[in-house]
Every structure is written in structure tokens, then in C-alpha cells.
Design an enzyme around this catalytic site. Structure first.
Site, PDB file in Angstrom:
ATOM      1  N   ASN A 201      -8.994  -1.215  12.886  1.00  0.00           N
ATOM      2  CA  ASN A 201     -10.388  -1.324  12.433  1.00  0.00           C
ATOM      3  C   ASN A 201     -10.594  -2.575  11.585  1.00  0.00           C
ATOM      4  O   ASN A 201     -11.598  -2.715  10.902  1.00  0.00           O
ATOM      5  CB  ASN A 201     -10.768  -0.083  11.610  1.00  0.00           C
ATOM      6  CG  ASN A 201      -9.858   0.102  10.406  1.00  0.00           C
ATOM      7  OD1 ASN A 201      -8.881  -0.629  10.236  1.00  0.00           O
ATOM      8  ND2 ASN A 201     -10.176   1.073   9.562  1.00  0.00           N
TER       9      ASN A 201
ATOM     10  N   GLU B 119      -9.930  -0.442   3.728  1.00  0.00           N
ATOM     11  CA  GLU B 119     -10.681   0.069   4.870  1.00  0.00           C
ATOM     12  C   GLU B 119     -12.103  -0.480   4.843  1.00  0.00           C
ATOM     13  O   GLU B 119     -12.666  -0.692   3.753  1.00  0.00           O
ATOM     14  CB  GLU B 119     -10.748   1.606   4.795  1.00  0.00           C
ATOM     15  CG  GLU B 119      -9.395   2.292   4.753  1.00  0.00           C
ATOM     16  CD  GLU B 119      -8.709   2.341   6.122  1.00  0.00           C
ATOM     17  OE1 GLU B 119      -8.912   1.438   6.947  1.00  0.00           O
ATOM     18  OE2 GLU B 119      -7.950   3.300   6.357  1.00  0.00           O
TER      19      GLU B 119
ATOM     20  N   ASP C 245       0.848  -1.195   0.000  1.00  0.00           N
ATOM     21  CA  ASP C 245       0.000   0.000   0.000  1.00  0.00           C
ATOM     22  C   ASP C 245       0.886   1.249   0.000  1.00  0.00           C
ATOM     23  O   ASP C 245       2.103   1.165   0.224  1.00  0.00           O
ATOM     24  CB  ASP C 245      -0.994   0.011   1.173  1.00  0.00           C
ATOM     25  CG  ASP C 245      -0.401  -0.475   2.480  1.00  0.00           C
ATOM     26  OD1 ASP C 245       0.840  -0.594   2.567  1.00  0.00           O
ATOM     27  OD2 ASP C 245      -1.163  -0.721   3.427  1.00  0.00           O
TER      28      ASP C 245
ATOM     29  N   HIS D 246      -8.617  -3.513   9.047  1.00  0.00           N
ATOM     30  CA  HIS D 246      -8.145  -3.435   7.657  1.00  0.00           C
ATOM     31  C   HIS D 246      -6.913  -4.318   7.466  1.00  0.00           C
ATOM     32  O   HIS D 246      -6.168  -4.583   8.404  1.00  0.00           O
ATOM     33  CB  HIS D 246      -7.885  -1.982   7.213  1.00  0.00           C
ATOM     34  CG  HIS D 246      -6.655  -1.318   7.770  1.00  0.00           C
ATOM     35  ND1 HIS D 246      -6.590   0.044   8.009  1.00  0.00           N
ATOM     36  CD2 HIS D 246      -5.434  -1.795   8.115  1.00  0.00           C
ATOM     37  CE1 HIS D 246      -5.394   0.353   8.461  1.00  0.00           C
ATOM     38  NE2 HIS D 246      -4.674  -0.740   8.542  1.00  0.00           N
TER      39      HIS D 246
HETATM   40  C1  F6R Z   1       1.024  -1.302   6.250  1.00  0.00           C
HETATM   41  C2  F6R Z   1      -0.363  -1.804   6.194  1.00  0.00           C
HETATM   42  C3  F6R Z   1      -1.297  -1.672   7.317  1.00  0.00           C
HETATM   43  C4  F6R Z   1      -0.691  -2.134   8.622  1.00  0.00           C
HETATM   44  C5  F6R Z   1      -1.702  -2.059   9.747  1.00  0.00           C
HETATM   45  C6  F6R Z   1      -1.077  -2.402  11.097  1.00  0.00           C
HETATM   46  O1  F6R Z   1       1.692  -1.549   5.045  1.00  0.00           O
HETATM   47  O2  F6R Z   1      -0.747  -2.284   5.183  1.00  0.00           O
HETATM   48  O3  F6R Z   1      -2.446  -2.417   7.018  1.00  0.00           O
HETATM   49  O4  F6R Z   1      -0.235  -3.443   8.473  1.00  0.00           O
HETATM   50  O5  F6R Z   1      -2.270  -0.796   9.823  1.00  0.00           O
HETATM   51  O6  F6R Z   1      -0.100  -1.471  11.397  1.00  0.00           O
HETATM   52  P1  F6R Z   1       0.889  -1.680  12.653  1.00  0.00           P
HETATM   53  O7  F6R Z   1       1.686  -2.883  12.355  1.00  0.00           O
HETATM   54  O8  F6R Z   1       1.729  -0.436  12.691  1.00  0.00           O
HETATM   55  O9  F6R Z   1       0.022  -1.851  13.858  1.00  0.00           O
END
Ligand code: F6R
Length: 572
Positions: A136, A143, A67, A138
Site C-alpha cells: 500500500n 501506513e 518497526d 508504506h
Molecule cells: C519491515 C517493514 C515493512 C516492509 C514492507 C515490505 O520492517 O518495515 O515496511 O519493508 O512491508 O515487506 P516485504 O519485504 O516482506 O515485501
């Protein structure tokens, strides 16, 4: 989905690195998609160290970006590409031409997303996807709500994502409002997925992802339907727990376990049999005592239980199950509850594949059967005789009969008189039968003595053990018939203290009788505590596949024998 729990973030990172390294060793030219975010950073650091030692080589991988924020230049340090570059691509010297990037530039992001998907499709899709979990629900920047067939595309970041990325950007109002994300369609088609989840703030969402409904409102829940998904979570993120209870006539045992089978709380109570405790309420309070102390020793409250199995003596008739369920729910054990007769829990504790016939031989004898399709039957009040009490009373009767010359003299006489501290047989009978008297000792504690005498060759003792064995074998066959497995190669699971005696006579007699009608039956002697079966059934209720690693972990963390001790012949 396979869930593996680790003690802490370091262990999670090591295990994540192990799984990625094993995959890459096997498929060095695979197409992988890697998350940024905080969670996978430990695993990437570990992989960088392994590369330094010559133990990991990612240079032939095709690495795809998962992403990206939108509205930046492609070389902006704050981009997710920049983060991936610093944490993985540079340390691993992945050549630029092996990297499939997402655009950060918002000139025509839709076209860039289509090109990404086409290139990925030509490469055959993702072989491995390494993901983190958003607060959330995702994955990547899919999202909620997100459909499972959504392609790689432009998205608007949710409020939760803006909050959780605020620190990274030095303020919530600096976080870009839009992003591009790999599509759920592409991610869910990955041939293998590793989802890394760390920290107490992810606990509730992980519980829903693993056990809740599959819904666009929780995009990660679609992983329940994907192939080869391994979730690695540290203990802080461990969502929920299970409770297993074995309530018997002498004691009630409760164990709280994590979903990987680690026992983290134990509790004991008195007689948990609503028929045998004096009153139904007295039986219930023993159960509450055991459960409440197991919960408090685990440091959790009942609302953290995802499933509970109560394996109870006194759960015999439909109205018992209804009564128990109503009372237990009213006491606060909500969620998924299963109540079974304790004979079922005992069988479940010792059978390998979840089905078979059980003979639990303690004070009494409890016989049960479970078919492969789940159909179950327990003998309860159908059964008359057997167990330590059956052995004890028939031995006593043999001593009286021998005294009258009705059966040959038996060495049981010389063994039983000192056991009950009586000078002769007439006085022994007198003590048991005189008006207003009390029995001089517990007959059900005689079983080891009777087995000792038989093992020494006494013909009367041998005969009565064979008869009791045949009787218990007949009930086992009746149970097999009741669930329709008499002709199958079922496990005949023998549990309970009486079978721990060194003489094989009783076991042999039961097995011989059972195999006379069920020749393919396979005898299994199990020393597992009956509560073991209750915990396993609670795991299944929580949709956790009970595999060997869960059984091993339970065995390794269940308390020692002294925790379960009552008196030597106690049934449960
Ligand atoms: C990052 C991504 C996000 C994170 C998620 C968890 O490339 O795709 O989906 O994996 O938001 O983030 P952390 O690991 O910082 O809690």
C-alpha cells in the site's frame, strides 16, 4: 531518486549488499536503520557470507530498529526485533549496546517512542536507511495516510498490512492490530536511503512511488523529495516502460526500453512520414506497425508505457503535431507523449548534454537546434538542398555542364556513366528528361561515388562538395541563431549515412563554415541511430535522469546495424 533495475532477486540482493557494504566501509560507526520483511533478507544473507570471508564488518555500527508489532513481550520470537536479530544482528555479531530498539510492549509505547526519537536525535539521525516497500506504499509501518513530519509513534495496521503479514503469523486474525514505527520525519531525513523492491506484485505501487504525485496517501512517495535515495528493483517489479519511435521516409523504427535503458522490444514499419507515405493514414499505419510489433516483441501492452517519444519526418507544422497527437492517443498510446520532428531526434541521439545543433545528412538534410533551456527549432521546409540528394543532383549537373565545356572536364563523368549504365552524357541526359521516361537510377544513391571522386582529387567534385558543405553549414548556423546559441560552445552533431564515408571533405567543409561564425562550436560525429534520441527523450519525459549508465545500457542492447539497414544511402 535513482532507479537501478536488476535481472532478478539474487542480483538485487547482491547489489543491495554491495551498496550497504560500500557505505559501511566508508562510515564504519554510522547509524543505520534496517528493515525486516522478505525483501532485504537476500542482501543480509549476502552480507553474512561476506562477513565470513572477512569482507564486511558491522560490529561498530549503531543499528536501529525500524518497526515493531505492539502487544508482545520483548523476547517474543515473532517480533520484528527477533527477525532482525536472526537475519542481521547475530550473523554480524552486533553488540547489544549498539542496538536502538523499539518497544513491543504496550505498557507505555508513546513514551518509548519519544525516547527512541531523542536517542536517535542525539546520535545525529540515521546515516543510512534500508527500506522495503509495502503493497500500500508504506515504508516501515507508516501506513497511509501519513504526514511527512510524523514522528516515531504507535499506529494501527492497515487491512493491506494485516493481509500481507498473515502468512508470517499463521493467519490473518493472529496478526497484532497495532505497531510502532520509525517516523517519516526521521526516515526522510536519512543521509542515504536504499529502497529494495522485488516482485510483480509491487510493480504498480512502485510506478506510483517513482512517478506519481507526492502524497500522504502513498507515504513512500515522499522519498521523491529526500536526499540520496537509490531504489533497487528487480525486473519483475520494473514498473513501466518507455517507447521511442523514429519515423522516416524509408522506414519506421520503434524500440521499447525499461527505465534503466535496456531495449526489450523492437519493431519496424514502412514510411512513417504523413507527407511522404502517399496519405497521412498510410504514414500512421507504418508507425502503428512498428510500435505494435515492438510492444508484442517486448511482451507488453501499450498501457504499460509511461512515456513515448515519436520523432517523425512529416512532423513539421503545429497542425501536424496536433493531428499526430490526436491520432496516436486515439490508437491507445496514452500517458505522456512527445512528438518531435525527426531532425530533433537525430540531434538528441548524438549530443552529450541534450543541447546543440544537428545536421542529419541522409537522403535529404535535416537541420535542427536545441538550446540549453529546451528551446528547439527544426529547419523542415525552410531548408533547400544538402544531403545525399543535393550531392547527387549537383554532381549530375556538373557532368552535363562539363560536357558543354562550361566547367572543366571532371572524373565524375567516367564515374556516373557506369553508375547509371549509360554509354555517354547525352544519353544520360536523355534518359532523365525524355517524355514518358523514368529516371535510370536513384540520384540520392550517388553520394558515396561523388565523395570517392573528390577524395581522389577531382577539382570539380571537390568544389561541389565544398559548396554543399558550406550550404549545410549555413543552415546549421541559422538553426543556432534561431535558438540563440550561435555564440556558445555548442556541439555540432553530425549524423546520417553520408558522413560515414571515409573522406573528411564534406565534414570539414561544414565545420569550417560553422566555425567561421561560431568559433567555439565543437563538432561531434555520431553513429547513434536516430531512434536512440527518441528513447532518450522518452526517458526524460518519464522523469528518468539520462546519465551515462543509461546511454551505455541503451548502446549495449540496441539491435545491430542489420536491423536498421535499408539501402546504403537511406536517411532514416
Ligand atoms: C519491515 C517493514 C515493512 C516492509 C514492507 C515490505 O520492517 O518495515 O515496511 O519493508 O512491508 O515487506 P516485504 O519485504 O516482506 O515485501
Amino acid at each position: 531518486m535513482r532507479l537501478i533495475l536488476t535481472d532478478d532477486y539474487e542480483a538485487l540482493s547482491r547489489l543491495g549488499a554491495d551498496l550497504i557494504a560500500a557505505f559501511v566501509a566508508d562510515q564504519p560507526t554510522a547509524t543505520v536503520v534496517l528493515a525486516t520483511g522478505n525483501t532485504p533478507m537476500g542482501a543480509y544473507r549476502e552480507l553474512a557470507a561476506r562477513r565470513g570471508e572477512g569482507n564486511f564488518d558491522a560490529t561498530k555500527l549503531r543499528v536501529c530498529q525500524l518497526d515493531e508489532y505492539l502487544g508482545l513481550t520483548d523476547d517474543d520470537d515473532r517480533s520484528l526485533y527477533g527477525w532482525m536479530d536472526r537475519s542481521f544482528l547475530q550473523p554480524q555479531s552486533v553488540p547489544d549496546e549498539n542496538v536502538l530498539r523499539l518497544t513491543a510492549n504496550d505498557s507505555d509505547p508513546d513514551a518509548a517512542c519519544r525516547t527512541y526519537d531523542e536517542t536517535l536525535a542525539t546520535a545525529g539521525g540515521y546515516d543510512l536507511s534500508v527500506l522495503g516497500l509495502g503493497p500500500n506504499g508504506h515504508i516501515a509501518f507508516n501506513e497511509p495516510p501519513a504526514q511527512n513530519d510524523s514522528p516515531t509513534r504507535v499506529v494501527t495496521l492497515s487491512e493491506e498490512s494485516l493481509d500481507s503479514n498473515a502468512a508470517y503469523w499463521g493467519g490473518r486474525d493472529r496478526v497484532p492490530l497495532r505497531a510502532v514505527t520509525a517516523g517519516l520525519a526521521q526516515l526522510l531525513a536519512a543521509r542515504q536511503t536504499i529502497l529494495l523492491v522485488s516482485g510483480a506484485h509491487k510493480r504498480d505501487v512502485l510506478g506510483k512511488v517513482l512517478y506519481g504525485p507526492v502524497t500522504p496517501d502513498l507515504p513512500a512517495s515522499y522519498l521523491q523529495l529526500a536526499q540520496n535515495v537509490t531504489v533497487i528493483a528487480d525486473r519483475a517489479a520494473a514498473p513501466l516502460y518507455v517507447l521511442g519511435v523514429d519515423g522516416g521516409n524509408t522506414k519506421t523504427i520503434a524500440l521499447v526500453a525499461t527505465l534503466d535503458g535496456t531495449v526489450i522490444g523492437t519493431g519496424r514499419g514502412g514510411c512513417g512520414d504523413i507527407y511522404g507515405a502517399g496519405s497521412a493514414q498510410a504514414g500512421l499505419s507504418s508507425i502503428y506497425d512498428a510500435v505494435d510489433s515492438a510492444l508484442s516483441s517486448a511482451g507488453i501492452t501499450a498501457d504499460r508505457l509511461t512515456a513515448a517519444c515519436f520523432s517523425l519526418a512529416g512532423a513539421d507544422w503545429p497542425e501536424d503535431f496536433q493531428f499526430l497527437e490526436t491520432e496516436l492517443r486515439a490508437h491507445g498510446y496514452d500517458g505522456k507523449i512527445k512528438i518531435v520532428n525527426d531532425a530533433i531526434g537525430a540531434l538528441r541521439s548524438g549530443c552529450t548534454n541534450g543541447w546543440g545543433v544537428g545536421v542529419a545528412c541522409g537522403t535529404g538534410c535535416a537541420t535542427s537546434a536545441i538550446a540549453a533551456d529546451g528551446k528547439a527549432w527544426h529547419a523542415s521546409f525552410w531548408q533547400n538542398g544538402g544531403g545525399a540528394a543535393g550531392l547527387g543532383y549537383t554532381a549530375l549537373r556538373a557532368v552535363f555542364d562539363a560536357e558543354l565545356g562550361l566547367v572543366p572536364p571532371t572524373a565524375l563523368t567516367a564515374a556516373l556513366l557506369p553508375f547509371f549504365q549509360q554509354p555517354n552524357v547525352e544519353e544520360l541526359l536523355h534518359q532523365f528528361t525524355r517524355r514518358g521516361g523514368t529516371a535510370p537510377g536513384k540520384v540520392d544513391q550517388l553520394a558515396p561515388t561523388v565523395l570517392d571522386v573528390a577524395a581522389a582529387g577531382d577539382a570539380v567534385a571537390v568544389r561541389l562538395i565544398k559548396e554543399q558543405g558550406a550550404l549545410m553549414g549555413d543552415y546549421a548556423l541559422a538553426a543556432a541563431r534561431k535558438v540563440g546559441i550561435e555564440a556558445d560552445a555548442y556541439e555540432l552533431v553530425l549524423t546520417g549515412s553520408v558522413f560515414r564515408h571515409s573522406s573528411p571533405l564534406l565534414v570539414d567543409a561544414i565545420v569550417a563554415r560553422v566555425q567561421s561564425k561560431s568559433p567555439a562550436a565543437v563538432p561531434v560525429q555520431s553513429n547513434n541511430e536516430p531512434v536512440f534520441g527518441a528513447v532518450l527523450m522518452a526517458m526524460e519525459l518519464a522523469n528518468v535522469p539520462v546519465d551515462r549508465s543509461i546511454r551505455d545500457q541503451l548502446r549495449a542492447t540496441i539491435p545491430g546495424a542489420e536491423f536498421f539497414a535499408t539501402h546504403p544511402d537511406a536517411k532514416s
